[in-house]
Design a protein around this motif. Structure first.
Motif, PDB file in Angstrom:
ATOM      1  N   GLY A 188       1.045 -47.232 -24.079  1.00  0.00           N
ATOM      2  CA  GLY A 188       0.550 -46.242 -23.151  1.00  0.00           C
ATOM      3  C   GLY A 188       0.727 -46.733 -21.829  1.00  0.00           C
ATOM      4  O   GLY A 188       0.450 -48.052 -21.517  1.00  0.00           O
TER       5      GLY A 188
ATOM      6  N   TYR B 176       0.945 -39.813 -21.013  1.00  0.00           N
ATOM      7  CA  TYR B 176       1.418 -39.496 -22.555  1.00  0.00           C
ATOM      8  C   TYR B 176       0.611 -40.594 -23.736  1.00  0.00           C
ATOM      9  O   TYR B 176       0.367 -39.938 -24.844  1.00  0.00           O
ATOM     10  N   GLY B 177       0.553 -41.894 -23.245  1.00  0.00           N
ATOM     11  CA  GLY B 177      -0.368 -42.586 -24.037  1.00  0.00           C
ATOM     12  C   GLY B 177       1.413 -43.490 -24.862  1.00  0.00           C
ATOM     13  O   GLY B 177       2.394 -43.174 -24.353  1.00  0.00           O
TER      14      GLY B 177
END
Length: 381
Positions: free
Chosen positions: A330, A362-363
């Motif tokens: 991310g 979002y990661g």
């Protein structure tokens, strides 16, 4: 900041979403390449030159979130930290710094060059450029792809052009023989209009008699642009024949022209272009000569760990066949594009021509599948 999004759009900011992307219908494009890849009727009614993935003002993608399509440019502008991440915002401001494209070349593009960041900022301030940003480019071939990019050594170019046996070309050959590529380029772009048709006919006949691949390109260009001395570009510039997966990087000052093929292109988000020929569009000769740097080559870029790393801070391009699993960390804002097979990730299954935007917030995203995936992200330089 005035946020005009609906409450649902605000609630889904920072979530992954499918993209819907504009197609650009330029005359040099293909009726089949983009249409076939994206599963639409082929041949297309109009030539399709490019499909754009990003937030460019001339054609932003739309992102699907919570069942509703939103302009990706508007989404980024409304919440740049969630969409781009604090690091990207600090480096580039509230804008996605890259533009990803599918590019399909059936006819040669114009001979062109782009300014550096400093030249763009200075030129924008005096009204020469449309924006203050540089436009470095990387093209990665999906099919065999041919480009002209970067100058040959001047002595080599002098021998090739002089080898046509046309005394009329001495104003170009002489400065090349003396090692002055810039003076030869000036002679080319300032060639008198009178008698051009006769000169181009003589060039085409002389090049046809030679029969080599570079001379064949001269004949092709002379047939398309029968009064443009820039048809000599294949003898001035280096030819790059890319196989699928091979890539070249074009930095500021590199004169270039795409001739044929289909590929994935990534560039800085800018419209700053200076043309040197093979076009009916206006040319700014003095700015062209100021920006063009004959000493800077096009760079062949080999992927390392799936990444095409370039000197450009605005972007880098990744590619992989995810297999049983690939995890992208991310942090950076990414656009993922499938070009073959199927790729799964983030709750989406991507097929050829389909794409998603993965915001910075979002990661990590885990990917799998047997398809070919490309992704765009900001560079690290």
């Amino acid at each position: 900041m005035n946020d005009s999004r609906t409450p649902a759009a605000r609630a889904t900011a920072g979530t992954i979403g499918l993209l819907r992307n504009p197609v650009k219908n330029y005359d040099w494009g293909s009726h089949t390449a983009i249409a076939t890849l994206t599963g639409r009727p082929s041949p297309a009614e109009r030539p399709e030159a490019e499909m754009w993935f990003g937030t460019h003002p001339s054609g932003s993608s739309s992102v699907l979130r919570d069942g509703t399509w939103h302009s990706l440019a508007d989404a980024v502008a409304a919440d740049p930290v969630a969409e781009l991440g604090p690091e990207t915002v600090e480096r580039f401001g509230s804008r996605l710094p890259y533009l990803l494209k599918l590019i399909a070349v059936d006819l040669p593009l114009s001979l062109q060059v782009h300014p550096s960041r400093e030249q763009a900022e200075e030129g924008f301030a005096r009204g020469t450029y449309v924006d203050p940003f540089p436009k470095p480019e990387l093209i990665c071939a999906l099919t065999p792809f041919t480009a002209l990019a970067g100058f040959r050594p001047p002595g080599e170019a002098a021998a090739l052009i002089g080898g046509l046996g046309l005394p009329a070309l001495e104003p170009i050959v002489a400065p090349l023989a003396a090692g002055d590529t810039s003076a030869a380029l000036r002679a080319l772009v300032e060639w008198p209009k009178e008698g051009r048709a006769e000169l181009l006919d003589a060039i085409a006949r002389a090049a046809s008699a030679d029969g080599g691949p570079d001379h064949e390109l001269v004949v092709r260009l002379a047939g398309i642009h029968p009064e443009d001395p820039a048809c000599l570009a294949p003898l001035f510039l280096r030819r790059h024949d890319l196989r699928p997966g091979e890539a070249i990087f074009l930095g500021a000052g590199v004169l270039h022209c795409y001739l044929s093929g289909f590929g994935v292109e990534i560039m800085g988000g800018s419209d700053n272009v200076l043309r040197a020929g093979l076009t009916g569009k206006p040319m700014d000769v003095e700015e062209l000569l100021r920006v063009t740097d004959p000493s800077v080559p096009a760079l062949r870029i080999e992927p390392q760990d799936g990444l095409y790393r370039t000197p450009a801070p605005e972007f880098r391009l990744g590619t992989a066949v995810p297999g049983p699993g690939l995890v992208l960390r991310g942090g950076p804002p990414r656009i993922l594009l499938c070009t073959a097979g199927e790729v799964e990730g983030g709750g989406h299954t991507l097929r050829p021509g389909e794409s998603v935007f993965v915001p910075a917030s979002y990661g990590p995203i885990e990917l799998s599948g047997s398809g070919t995936l490309f992704w765009a992200e900001p560079g690290t330089n």
